[in-house]
Design a protein around this motif. Structure first.
Motif, PDB file in Angstrom:
ATOM      1  N   TRP A 216       0.714  -1.287   0.076  1.00  0.00           N
ATOM      2  CA  TRP A 216       0.041  -0.001   0.026  1.00  0.00           C
ATOM      3  C   TRP A 216       0.944   1.239  -0.049  1.00  0.00           C
ATOM      4  CZ3 TRP A 216      -5.300  -0.506  -0.258  1.00  0.00           C
ATOM      5  CH2 TRP A 216      -6.004  -1.782  -0.019  1.00  0.00           C
ATOM      6  N   ASP A 217       0.922   2.037  -1.186  1.00  0.00           N
ATOM      7  CA  ASP A 217       1.744   3.330  -1.226  1.00  0.00           C
ATOM      8  C   ASP A 217       1.010   4.275  -0.327  1.00  0.00           C
ATOM      9  OD1 ASP A 217       3.587   4.626  -2.267  1.00  0.00           O
ATOM     10  OD2 ASP A 217       2.201   5.679  -3.630  1.00  0.00           O
ATOM     11  N   ASP A 218       1.793   5.272   0.155  1.00  0.00           N
ATOM     12  CA  ASP A 218       1.161   6.465   0.583  1.00  0.00           C
ATOM     13  C   ASP A 218       0.290   7.149   0.116  1.00  0.00           C
ATOM     14  OD1 ASP A 218       3.310   7.608  -0.353  1.00  0.00           O
ATOM     15  OD2 ASP A 218       4.527   8.129   1.597  1.00  0.00           O
ATOM     16  N   SER A 219       0.519   7.213  -1.093  1.00  0.00           N
ATOM     17  CA  SER A 219      -0.542   7.875  -2.099  1.00  0.00           C
ATOM     18  C   SER A 219      -2.080   7.447  -1.918  1.00  0.00           C
ATOM     19  CB  SER A 219       0.038   7.920  -3.360  1.00  0.00           C
ATOM     20  OG  SER A 219       0.065   6.291  -3.985  1.00  0.00           O
ATOM     21  N   VAL A 220      -2.215   6.209  -1.319  1.00  0.00           N
ATOM     22  CA  VAL A 220      -3.410   5.467  -1.412  1.00  0.00           C
ATOM     23  C   VAL A 220      -3.876   5.648   0.270  1.00  0.00           C
ATOM     24  CG1 VAL A 220      -4.955   3.458  -1.564  1.00  0.00           C
ATOM     25  CG2 VAL A 220      -3.364   4.171  -3.346  1.00  0.00           C
ATOM     26  N   TRP A 221      -2.960   5.430   1.106  1.00  0.00           N
ATOM     27  CA  TRP A 221      -3.439   4.853   2.454  1.00  0.00           C
ATOM     28  C   TRP A 221      -2.199   5.533   3.420  1.00  0.00           C
ATOM     29  CZ3 TRP A 221      -1.176   2.250   6.627  1.00  0.00           C
ATOM     30  CH2 TRP A 221      -1.987   2.128   7.711  1.00  0.00           C
ATOM     31  N   ARG A 222      -2.580   6.056   4.440  1.00  0.00           N
ATOM     32  CA  ARG A 222      -1.860   6.624   5.644  1.00  0.00           C
ATOM     33  C   ARG A 222      -2.900   6.161   6.815  1.00  0.00           C
ATOM     34  NH1 ARG A 222       1.893   9.769   3.846  1.00  0.00           N
ATOM     35  NH2 ARG A 222       2.481  10.708   5.865  1.00  0.00           N
ATOM     36  N   PRO A 223      -1.721   6.030   7.931  1.00  0.00           N
ATOM     37  CA  PRO A 223      -2.433   5.652   9.137  1.00  0.00           C
ATOM     38  C   PRO A 223      -3.654   6.392   9.823  1.00  0.00           C
ATOM     39  CG  PRO A 223      -0.265   5.514   9.361  1.00  0.00           C
ATOM     40  CD  PRO A 223      -0.469   6.411   8.070  1.00  0.00           C
ATOM     41  N   SER A 224      -3.646   7.805   9.104  1.00  0.00           N
ATOM     42  CA  SER A 224      -4.912   8.532   9.617  1.00  0.00           C
ATOM     43  C   SER A 224      -6.387   8.011   9.032  1.00  0.00           C
ATOM     44  CB  SER A 224      -4.698   9.902   9.436  1.00  0.00           C
ATOM     45  OG  SER A 224      -4.411  10.041   8.177  1.00  0.00           O
ATOM     46  N   THR A 225      -6.130   7.127   7.892  1.00  0.00           N
ATOM     47  CA  THR A 225      -7.398   6.801   7.196  1.00  0.00           C
ATOM     48  C   THR A 225      -7.810   5.311   7.850  1.00  0.00           C
ATOM     49  OG1 THR A 225      -6.168   5.922   5.575  1.00  0.00           O
ATOM     50  CG2 THR A 225      -6.827   8.251   5.372  1.00  0.00           C
ATOM     51  N   PRO A 226      -8.820   4.678   7.643  1.00  0.00           N
ATOM     52  CA  PRO A 226      -9.128   3.594   7.979  1.00  0.00           C
ATOM     53  C   PRO A 226      -8.402   2.393   7.386  1.00  0.00           C
ATOM     54  CG  PRO A 226     -11.275   4.614   7.129  1.00  0.00           C
ATOM     55  CD  PRO A 226     -10.037   5.621   6.868  1.00  0.00           C
ATOM     56  N   LYS A 227      -8.069   1.358   8.275  1.00  0.00           N
ATOM     57  CA  LYS A 227      -7.100   0.397   7.924  1.00  0.00           C
ATOM     58  C   LYS A 227      -7.242  -0.342   6.683  1.00  0.00           C
ATOM     59  CE  LYS A 227      -9.380  -3.290  10.359  1.00  0.00           C
ATOM     60  NZ  LYS A 227      -9.516  -4.645  11.646  1.00  0.00           N
ATOM     61  N   PRO A 228      -6.117  -0.727   5.802  1.00  0.00           N
ATOM     62  CA  PRO A 228      -6.286  -1.177   4.466  1.00  0.00           C
ATOM     63  C   PRO A 228      -6.866  -2.623   4.416  1.00  0.00           C
ATOM     64  CG  PRO A 228      -4.066  -1.326   5.206  1.00  0.00           C
ATOM     65  CD  PRO A 228      -4.785  -0.583   6.419  1.00  0.00           C
ATOM     66  N   CYS A 229      -7.041  -3.351   5.366  1.00  0.00           N
ATOM     67  CA  CYS A 229      -6.766  -4.863   5.645  1.00  0.00           C
ATOM     68  C   CYS A 229      -8.299  -5.433   5.192  1.00  0.00           C
ATOM     69  CB  CYS A 229      -6.151  -5.290   6.609  1.00  0.00           C
ATOM     70  SG  CYS A 229      -4.595  -4.698   7.062  1.00  0.00           S
ATOM     71  N   ARG A 230      -9.243  -4.562   4.771  1.00  0.00           N
ATOM     72  CA  ARG A 230     -10.661  -4.847   4.636  1.00  0.00           C
ATOM     73  C   ARG A 230     -10.711  -5.677   3.437  1.00  0.00           C
ATOM     74  NH1 ARG A 230     -13.549   0.393   7.025  1.00  0.00           N
ATOM     75  NH2 ARG A 230     -12.861   0.067   9.029  1.00  0.00           N
ATOM     76  N   THR A 250       7.125   8.446  11.074  1.00  0.00           N
ATOM     77  CA  THR A 250       7.409   8.688  12.462  1.00  0.00           C
ATOM     78  C   THR A 250       7.223   7.465  13.133  1.00  0.00           C
ATOM     79  OG1 THR A 250       5.017   9.342  13.098  1.00  0.00           O
ATOM     80  CG2 THR A 250       6.475  10.997  12.389  1.00  0.00           C
ATOM     81  N   PRO A 251       7.730   7.141  14.465  1.00  0.00           N
ATOM     82  CA  PRO A 251       7.483   5.903  15.271  1.00  0.00           C
ATOM     83  C   PRO A 251       6.050   5.790  15.451  1.00  0.00           C
ATOM     84  CG  PRO A 251       9.362   6.893  16.157  1.00  0.00           C
ATOM     85  CD  PRO A 251       8.805   7.996  14.965  1.00  0.00           C
ATOM     86  N   SER A 252       5.310   6.916  15.565  1.00  0.00           N
ATOM     87  CA  SER A 252       3.885   6.871  16.064  1.00  0.00           C
ATOM     88  C   SER A 252       2.999   6.418  14.462  1.00  0.00           C
ATOM     89  CB  SER A 252       3.163   8.298  16.429  1.00  0.00           C
ATOM     90  OG  SER A 252       1.767   8.224  16.583  1.00  0.00           O
ATOM     91  N   GLN A 253       3.313   6.888  13.535  1.00  0.00           N
ATOM     92  CA  GLN A 253       2.790   6.247  12.324  1.00  0.00           C
ATOM     93  C   GLN A 253       2.931   5.029  12.253  1.00  0.00           C
ATOM     94  OE1 GLN A 253       4.317   9.384   9.677  1.00  0.00           O
ATOM     95  NE2 GLN A 253       2.442  10.157   9.628  1.00  0.00           N
ATOM     96  N   ILE A 254       4.120   4.635  12.321  1.00  0.00           N
ATOM     97  CA  ILE A 254       4.704   3.115  12.185  1.00  0.00           C
ATOM     98  C   ILE A 254       4.000   2.305  13.192  1.00  0.00           C
ATOM     99  CG2 ILE A 254       6.343   1.259  12.305  1.00  0.00           C
ATOM    100  CD1 ILE A 254       8.321   3.652  11.244  1.00  0.00           C
ATOM    101  N   ASP A 255       3.699   2.485  14.424  1.00  0.00           N
ATOM    102  CA  ASP A 255       2.926   1.878  15.322  1.00  0.00           C
ATOM    103  C   ASP A 255       1.353   1.905  15.053  1.00  0.00           C
ATOM    104  OD1 ASP A 255       2.982   0.642  18.070  1.00  0.00           O
ATOM    105  OD2 ASP A 255       1.465   2.157  18.289  1.00  0.00           O
ATOM    106  N   THR A 256       1.032   2.660  14.362  1.00  0.00           N
ATOM    107  CA  THR A 256      -0.432   2.863  14.134  1.00  0.00           C
ATOM    108  C   THR A 256      -0.599   1.914  13.119  1.00  0.00           C
ATOM    109  OG1 THR A 256      -0.841   5.124  14.766  1.00  0.00           O
ATOM    110  CG2 THR A 256      -2.601   4.412  13.375  1.00  0.00           C
ATOM    111  N   ALA A 257       0.234   2.037  11.933  1.00  0.00           N
ATOM    112  CA  ALA A 257       0.171   1.196  10.949  1.00  0.00           C
ATOM    113  C   ALA A 257       0.430  -0.440  11.388  1.00  0.00           C
ATOM    114  CB  ALA A 257       1.284   1.406   9.764  1.00  0.00           C
ATOM    115  N   LEU A 258       1.012  -0.928  12.008  1.00  0.00           N
ATOM    116  CA  LEU A 258       1.214  -2.088  12.409  1.00  0.00           C
ATOM    117  C   LEU A 258       0.026  -2.742  13.298  1.00  0.00           C
ATOM    118  CD1 LEU A 258       4.969  -1.922  13.613  1.00  0.00           C
ATOM    119  CD2 LEU A 258       4.156  -3.051  11.456  1.00  0.00           C
ATOM    120  N   ARG A 259      -0.390  -1.588  13.925  1.00  0.00           N
ATOM    121  CA  ARG A 259      -1.910  -1.954  14.750  1.00  0.00           C
ATOM    122  C   ARG A 259      -3.156  -2.042  13.932  1.00  0.00           C
ATOM    123  NH1 ARG A 259      -3.394   1.694  17.629  1.00  0.00           N
ATOM    124  NH2 ARG A 259      -1.686   3.341  17.557  1.00  0.00           N
TER     125      ARG A 259
END
Length: 280
Positions: A216-230, A250-259
């Motif tokens: 998932w490129d960040d042009s499509v998805w970022r942690p502030s948007t709903p999770k991409p795994c649906r 940032t570490p916070s963004q990476i943590d959000t993405a992993l969660r």
């Protein structure tokens, strides 16, 4: 084989290729024990995470405060890897230290791990004593690959067990660059090719792989948007491994993405080790 027609596009981009080979199960390859020396600080959350990755992927990890400590008292077992954890600008790596390390660990791979306070160009040894460096952002995929004892062996028997590689990006150039890199590595290392697909907006019902990597490129998805795994309903039980491709997260963004369900974060530009991990 590339399948590059996005559902939202009416024509396929150039350079489509029709190559595919069945992927047998990878053979287990035995090797010598992986003995790692972690040199430097390991007290903050980022270094603790990186060290935990080493502990999960190695047979033993010895911890040293600095290079002088490991030179004065090297471990009894021969080291296969030495990781130099550089967490701030005051802990530079000198050429003399690299020569000392190679004296006590002549066959070990040496890697410099850089924390968020260290620019990639800070404190590099000279050309004769060059060592590879990775950013803390690349730890989750680069460290397991670096510790893999099979990476320096003849791995012609190793193959890709993933059927598909789906790049989701608004930019065809981003997908094409990754496709070229996968094809190049597969050809060089005699690895089987996944079926590669470009999607502009997300997964579709046409993506019916039993298992696949989805980038998932960040042009499509970022942690502030709903999770991409649906996934579409008819593919919900399939094995899809999600990767977020971004720059300067940032570490916070990476943590959000992993969660959110992302398995690993790739930095831009993508490291070769990241792509090689697709075959793990």
């Amino acid at each position: 084989m590339r399948i590059t027609l996005s559902e939202s596009n009416s024509s396929a981009p150039p350079n489509q290729r029709e190559e595919w080979s069945d992927a047998p199960e990878p053979a287990a390859i035995a090797g010598p024990p992986c003995i790692v020396a972690w040199v430097g600080d390991s007290s903050d959350p980022l270094t603790l995470q990186a060290k935990a990755l080493c502990e999960r992927n190695a047979d033993a990890v010895a911890t040293y405060r600095d290079v002088a400590s490991i030179v004065a008292s090297p471990p009894r077992l021969p080291l296969t890897h030495v990781l130099l954890a550089q967490t701030d600008r005051s802990h530079s790596v000198e050429a003399s230290q690299i020569r000392d390390l190679r004296r006590v660990a002549p066959t070990a791979k040496i890697l410099r791990w850089l924390g968020p306070l260290v620019a990639p160009s800070v404190g590099l040894p000279g050309q004769d004593d060059w060592i590879e460096s990775i950013s803390w952002r690349d730890s989750s995929h680069a460290l397991p690959n670096w510790l893999d004892s099979r990476s320096d062996s003849d791995d012609s028997a190793r193959s890709c067990t993933t059927q598909g590689l789906i790049i989701v990006s608004r930019s065809w150039a981003t997908a094409d660059a990754l496709f070229d890199a996968v094809e190049s590595i597969a050809a060089q290392q005699k690895k089987s090719m996944p079926v590669m697909t470009w999607r502009r907006d997300g997964l579709t019902r046409a993506d019916r792989f039993t298992n696949a990597h989805v980038v998932w490129d960040d042009s499509v998805w970022r942690p502030s948007t709903p999770k991409p795994c649906r996934l579409p309903a008819d593919t919900a039980n399939r094995e899809y491994r999600h990767i977020w491709l971004t720059g300067m997260a940032t570490p916070s963004q990476i943590d959000t993405a992993l969660r959110s369900g992302v398995s690993v974060v790739w930095n831009k530009p993508t490291r070769r080790e990241s792509i090689e991990a697709l075959w793990r």
